[in-house]
Write an enzyme that holds these catalytic residues in place. Sequence first.
Site, mmCIF file in Angstrom:
data_model
loop_
_atom_site.group_PDB
_atom_site.id
_atom_site.type_symbol
_atom_site.label_atom_id
_atom_site.label_comp_id
_atom_site.label_asym_id
_atom_site.label_seq_id
_atom_site.Cartn_x
_atom_site.Cartn_y
_atom_site.Cartn_z
ATOM 1 C CE LYS A 79 -30.470 -24.321 4.836
ATOM 2 N NZ LYS A 79 -30.016 -25.567 4.177
ATOM 3 C CB SER A 160 -26.649 -24.717 2.264
ATOM 4 O OG SER A 160 -27.765 -25.582 2.492
ATOM 5 C CB SER A 184 -27.064 -28.796 2.740
ATOM 6 O OG SER A 184 -26.404 -28.369 1.580
#
Length: 494
Positions: A79, A160, A184
């Site tokens: 990420k 997210s 998330s």
Amino acid sequence: MTDLTDLGIAAIRDGVRAGSFSAVEVADAFVVKVARAKALNAFLVETPNHALAAAKDADAARAAGEVLKPLAGVPIGMKDLFCTAGVPTTAGSDILAGFTPTYDSTISQNLWDAGAGMLGKLNMDQFAMGSSNETSAFGNVISPWRRSGGSNADLAPGGSSGGSAVAVSARLCPGATGTDTGGSIRQPAAFTGISGIKPTYGRCSRWGTIAFASSLDQAGPMARDVRDCAIMLAAMAGFDAKDATSLKLDVPKWEHGLSSNLNGLRVGIPKEYRIDGTPEEIDALWQRGIDWLRDAGAEIVDVSLPHTKYALPAYYIIAPAEASSNLARYDGVRYGLRDLPEGAGLQDMYAATRADGFGEEVKRRIMIGTYVLSAGFYDAYFTQASKIRTLIARDFERAFEQCDVILTPTAPSAAFALGEKSDDPLAMYMNDVFTVPSSLAGLPAMSVPGGLDKHGLPLGLHLIGRPLDEQGVLNAGLAIEERAGFVARPEAWW
């Protein structure tokens, strides 16, 4: 031979060790898959050389008869919230354009030390603020799933950690890192039919991870199944002296402790999570989850979490307040974007840089956070929200006197279409209604896929455990996984 990209972390690890295939073959297969999947917009930066270098190291170690590292031969996605030495890191925001760290975050370094290679940096909601991956400055991540019946509408992957979820679900990598502030990891895992766990706050170091809300942010793995999550979490976790919130504890051997025999385990069902307007499919899946855990030997008990209804409002005071403080450093002075209009002074540069660099959702949360921290409103908002947070944590403490883990739905719906909720921030915030309470309490929590809705889209079940009891959460997740028999996967259209 089986398509190597269909294999998960455990299968790749064991296959490389056994010599069934080489680590380079695995890396090559995933590199090709990533390069062909640009339509999903899951990767912001591709790093095939990093993945191949780690693979060559793994093959050389095996040829030399050395003991292989825990993740030798396993390529992963990272990420874009984690700093990676020599590789751009943007947190999905224009304000970090051009920022290339000279160091690795503790999480990324732990994974490299365990033998993993990096396929690339994954797209995400800007500064991890979002539930649909529509706030990224680099375009929406698109779910690999489609509604049944011939619909071609692009669906939200959740957020997210939307890029991470999509990369795993679409078989672009066997596992990926995520971060979870209010859901998330878990919500995008549910939307895309994969597993993801947020460990106890402090299990994974936050050093070198770009901050959203420091008292809530926690890294965790996203992978095909429970075992793969356990393997990857063990590589990520551990004490870090550079992080003042890091827990000085040994990392348990979660994979070795996996068991779907839940005899003697008590599973709590919180009545406050039965929310009016929840689709019947969500309630039906919840009941199936209860039946599956009972079948595994667990005792089902009713519990109460009376302050649940205040969790979402409290979260959307505390998290923006911390974001307002954390994001003050992005001012155009030291790194990233600098917007300096002709004749502008220092204050003008600050204003122009932040106006151009931050997206609308980030600006919204900064302004909310600044407001609730201001002198006239601090006690009325932030102090009250902090008190509510304490009460929510106390609710969980009392509930865990009666049970060992808690079962809820992960999200109030399946994936929605991109653009469907972007004009209504409150509707978007409601996506986190089931995941936020455990984040406020710092508890380990996991989503595992439980089935499909009437449109053929994945739905997740959510398990919450006592502090530091990731093993209990993983074991309950394994029991659901075995009984759900979830094998659905998106049909490639990209």
